[in-house]
Design an enzyme around this catalytic site. Structure first.
Site, mmCIF file in Angstrom:
data_model
loop_
_atom_site.group_PDB
_atom_site.id
_atom_site.type_symbol
_atom_site.label_atom_id
_atom_site.label_comp_id
_atom_site.label_asym_id
_atom_site.label_seq_id
_atom_site.Cartn_x
_atom_site.Cartn_y
_atom_site.Cartn_z
ATOM 1 C CG HIS C 125 -20.923 26.717 17.288
ATOM 2 N ND1 HIS C 125 -20.289 27.111 18.519
ATOM 3 C CD2 HIS C 125 -20.431 27.894 16.511
ATOM 4 C CE1 HIS C 125 -19.488 28.009 18.486
ATOM 5 N NE2 HIS C 125 -19.494 28.570 17.078
ATOM 6 C CB CYS C 144 -19.443 23.977 23.744
ATOM 7 S SG CYS C 144 -19.105 22.393 23.973
ATOM 8 C CG HIS C 145 -19.180 27.601 22.172
ATOM 9 N ND1 HIS C 145 -18.755 26.333 21.425
ATOM 10 C CD2 HIS C 145 -17.806 28.125 22.390
ATOM 11 C CE1 HIS C 145 -17.620 26.032 21.205
ATOM 12 N NE2 HIS C 145 -17.015 26.851 21.983
ATOM 13 N N GLY C 146 -23.036 27.843 24.308
ATOM 14 C CA GLY C 146 -24.446 28.697 24.747
ATOM 15 C C GLY C 146 -25.486 28.594 23.630
#
Lengths: 292, 442, 180
Positions: C125, C144-146
């Site tokens: 990502h 960080c963003h799952g």
């Protein structure tokens, strides 16, 4: 291109003798003064001149001499093992484009133990060398180098051909030019006489003051002797040959891009010559109607 | 010839839009159509060559700065890394180091051209003065740049020059400390020299803009040295483009051939072997010399026995250039028509080479043969020290004595009424022997 | 107002023989320009010493079963994971339809040595380093963003678009790999 020289006679008659005198003074052959270093012997290396290239066999022999004789005291810390495998270098293999994968260089590097830190424990370890490693230093620091050599630090050889006037010719002359000191020369312990070494021997000379010998004192004793390094090809195993080969190797190490540079230069100059011709024609064409 | 009236007419909608907001197209078009005297010879191409030199140095310099490390531990090795490992790094480095030498060859020819053709005389004094500023900044930039590879000459040359500046009374000590950043030349010095070396070329660029602006205001000089009146503009000038863009281009290619010969075949010929030895503060090279383009100033510095006196003479040799427009009393611009002055000019050029030679030699080395004559003050008469003093004397005398006096006394050759005349062989301008008429302002 | 100007750049369809020389000179200038531009751009490509460090050797005997070791390669983390048989089964049995970036587990390991998984530990990502053993699929989880990765390093849930990258590597012996 017009030079605005005067049309008056007095100018020409002053100017030309003046320039001639100045020219004579500048190009008058400089007699070699005693008390200077002897001029290096000029031998024809294969890499001299605008079309020169390095002889790979000579570079390999030179590397062997460096590794077996010189590397005991002289570092070459700007070179890595992978440089030996680069285009134009001693172990370049045209079939292997990546110098890090060159098998000769991998073997040469692996002969050494390089200090490193273990990536798991952080302890200092010694591991076999890889092509990416730099040539190991014979001494851990400059103080140790001086202590091991009577106070004189053996200089690093990475750019030695650029760092001395005369380049490879000088290195060759120095190494092969050791002579017994002339009688009347006071030599301090730890110093050796070499006629090619820069220096002024006047304060140490007890003989005729008009005949001060050439050269100077060098802390390095004669490092080479006949038969010291075994060559794998047919080249003679003499001091003269060792000196030539190691001088060529050092010249390569100092300027590994020399051949590429000269090749590019020929192409650039050829292109510029054609470009100049075209542009000059364009210029004449544009200006043809203007009286100037 | 006075300021060129803009003849640009915007033709497309985009051009009209730009013209009322930011007239850069107008600026470019006016630059290209500028009426330029048609008799300019190849000595006049060096201005364009210099602009290219500046661009080349800035571009290669910015690229080198991507790889160079301004720290005493790593500077020398980072330069060698550029030479060996960076793709094409050897080329960029050699272009930059030889480019500095080429820059000075061009700037000296450019300045001598200005001297010969009287391009410093009214109304062009500001072009000349801004040019002197550029020259001074160029010397500073070159000196700072030479320190960066951190070789033996880099280091010890910096020691010598900063110590000289330190000899200036009252303020010298403070300036020396600010330059060094400590008690001696060390890492602090190297870092700030790198910063200043990066900065000054952009200051030079700004001054070049002023230099060209002043040129376009006062008008381009020409080898005949006369101003071109408005009614002769049509016959005696050509638009800058394509006439001089192509002439400058051709001269530039010849210059690049010389440049390429050095870069590709003798890249270290203009340098010094000692600068390939890493700097060692404890060992002084046998013979400290600056780069060749600073040798004349080095000779002038060493000519004066007193340390501060030498510094005054060295800076004075550049300072005297600034007041040149007011030293020359002649009404005639171009030395083409000043036969007496021309001789002194040629001697000046030879003298500059002599000064350079003196800067390169050891002061007590004998000039002619090997013999000694007699001691005068502090050196044998047959020595480069005294030759340098003689040459320094001529240098200052040329500006301070010869130029003022000869201008008043000499009889110039008759000057043509227009620049077309010498070529077309028109009626004689003036009877020989008559003093020069003051020119009418165009 | 000035002397006759020749159309020097020879543009437009009216190229006569007179203008050819100007076109030729201009073309030579353009050629010179490109030749000069190339080294200035190429010098920004990785230098020879950077490229030399782009190959590392790793000793697999350092990794315990069910564990991973993180090593550094080209400035980035590399995960070397010794998978348990259960983890290998779970990776093999996942249907392709459940994968955002379909790729068979067999394509991400070397034949005969499926227990060792070598991945670049950089979330696809925005580059954070995923944590080991967490997440809903037993592989990795990027905090960080799952993003959730499975036991083959493939993206299963979350914003990452593609699977964790498998670098070029080869076995130089039974217990050592060369990465790069």
């Amino acid at each position: 291109m017009t030079l605005s020289f005067g049309k008056t006679a007095p100018v020409k008659s002053i100017l030309i003798p003046l320039i001639a005198a100045a020219g004579l003074a500048l190009v008058a052959p400089a007699a070699q003064a005693a008390g200077e270093a002897k001029k290096p012997r000029d031998i024809a290396f294969s890499f001299e001149g605008p079309f020169g290239t390095f002889d790979q066999g000579q570079l390999q022999r030179g590397y062997k001499v460096y590794r077996e004789v010189c590397a005991a005291c002289h570092s070459m810390n700007l070179l890595s093992f992978r440089n030996l495998a680069e285009d134009g270098g001693p172990f370049w293999d045209p079939h292997v484009s990546n110098p890090n994968e060159n098998r000769f260089v991998r073997v040469l590097a692996a002969e050494f133990e390089i200090a490193d830190i273990d990536s798991e424990t952080g302890e200092p370890i010694r591991r076999p060398g890889t092509p990416a490693d730099a040539f190991p230093d014979p001494y851990p620091n400059a103080t140790a180098a001086a202590a091991g050599n009577g106070g004189a630090v053996p200089p690093d050889l990475s750019v030695m051909a650029k760092a001395r006037k005369g380049g490879a010719d000088y290195i060759y002359s120095l190494l092969s030019g050791y002579q017994p000191a002339p009688a009347g020369l006071r030599i301090a312990p730890g110093q050796h006489y070499n006629p090619y070494m820069p220096g002024d021997l006047t304060p140490f000379w007890e003989g005729d003051h008009d005949k001060v010998p050439y050269g100077g004192f060098i802390a390095m004793a004669q490092p080479l002797r006949d038969g010291q390094v075994t060559y794998d090809d047919d080249a003679p195993e003499t001091i003269d040959q060792y000196s030539r080969d190691v001088a060529a190797f050092i010249a390569w190490a100092s300027d590994p891009k020399a051949t590429e540079r000269k090749r590019t230069g020929i192409a650039v100059l050829a292109y510029l010559a054609i470009f100049a011709g075209l542009t000059y024609a364009s210029y004449r064409q544009i200006w043809r109607n203007v009286k100037h | 010839m006075s300021e060129h009236q803009s003849t640009y007419v915007p033709r497309t909608a985009f051009e009209r839009w730009m013209d009322t907001r930011l007239p850069i197209i107008r600026f470019g078009a006016d630059y290209m159509s500028l009426p330029t005297p048609k008799n300019l010879n190849y000595w006049y191409t060096f201005g364009a060559i210099l602009t290219i030199c500046l661009m080349v140095q800035i571009i290669t310099g910015v690229v080198l700065a991507m790889h160079y490390v301004p720290n005493t531990e790593m500077a020398f090795a980072s330069v060698e890394r550029i030479m060996r490992d960076v793709n094409g790094g050897w080329l960029i480095r050699y272009v930059h180091s030889n480019g500095a030498s080429m820059f000075f060859i061009a700037v000296y020819i450019h300045m001598l051209r200005g001297l010969y053709y009287g391009s410093y005389k009214a109304p062009r004094e500001m072009i000349w003065i801004v040019g002197c500023v550029i020259f001074f900044l160029l010397i500073a930039t070159a000196f700072l740049g030479y320190v960066l590879p951190w070789g033996q000459m880099s280091f010890h040359g910096a020691v010598v020059i900063t110590n000289l500046i330190g000899s200036i009374p009252v303020i010298g000590g403070s300036i020396l400390t600010w330059l060094q950043g400590g008690p001696a030349i060390d890492n602090a010095t190297l870092n700030r020299f790198f910063s200043l070396h990066y900065l000054l070329p952009f200051v030079i660029f700004g001054c070049v803009v002023l230099h060209v602006w002043a040129l376009h205001t006062a008008g381009q000089n020409n080898p005949v040295g006369i101003l071109i009146p408005k009614d002769r503009v049509a016959k005696d000038t050509v638009p800058f483009h394509p006439y001089y863009t192509v002439k400058d281009g051709f001269a530039l290619i010849l210059f690049l051939i010389m440049f390429a010969a050095f870069v590709f075949f003798m890249p270290n010929a203009l340098g010094h072997a000692d600068n390939s030895i890493p700097a060692n503060p404890l060992v002084t090279p046998a013979h400290i010399v600056p780069e060749w383009y600073l040798l004349p100033f080095y000779a002038i510095l060493r000519a004066v026995p007193d340390k501060f006196g030498g510094v005054v003479a060295m800076f004075g040799s550049i300072a005297v250039l600034f007041i040149l427009p007011w030293l020359d009393t002649s009404r005639v611009r171009s030395m083409r028509y000043r036969p007496t002055m021309r001789v002194f000019f040629y001697i000046f050029v030879v003298n500059a080479f002599v000064l350079g030679l003196c800067g390169a030699m050891l002061p007590d080395a004998p000039v002619i043969g090997e013999f000694k004559t007699f001691m005068l003050i502090d050196g044998d008469l047959n020595s480069y020290l005294w030759l340098g003093r003689l040459a320094t004397l001529y240098y200052f005398a040329f500006f301070l004595v010869i130029l003022p006096m000869v201008g008043l006394r000499e009889t110039p050759l008759p000057i043509p009424q227009s620049i077309s005349e010498p070529v077309l062989g028109g009626p004689a301008a003036m009877p020989a022997g008559a003093p020069a008429q003051p020119e009418t302002r165009g | 107002m000035t002397e006759s100007v020749v159309n020097s750049d020879g543009q437009g369809g009216d190229a006569t023989r007179r203008d050819f020389i100007h076109i030729a000179a201009g073309a030579a200038a353009a050629g010179a320009g490109v030749t000069i531009a190339w080294p200035l751009i190429n010098q920004m490509n990785p230098a020879a010493d950077t490229l030399a460090l782009s190959v590392i050797d790793f000793d697999l005997s350092k990794v315990q079963e069910g564990q991973q070791v993180v090593t550094k390669w080209q400035g980035k983390p590399v995960f070397v994971r010794y998978r348990t048989p259960a983890e290998i089964e779970a990776a093999r049995e996942t249907p392709m339809s459940a994968l955002k970036d379909p790729q068979a587990d067999a394509d991400r390991v070397k034949e005969g040595r499926e227990q060792y998984l070598v991945l670049v530990g950089s979330c696809t990502h925005l580059g954070c380093v995923p944590t080991f053993g967490t997440g809903d699929y037993g592989g990795w989880f990027c905090p960080c963003h799952g993003s959730h990765y499975d036991t083959s390093g493939r993206i299963r849930k979350g914003p990452a678009p593609t699977n964790l990258v498998v670098p070029n590597y080869e076995y130089v012996s039974d217990t050592a790999v060369r990465i790069g």
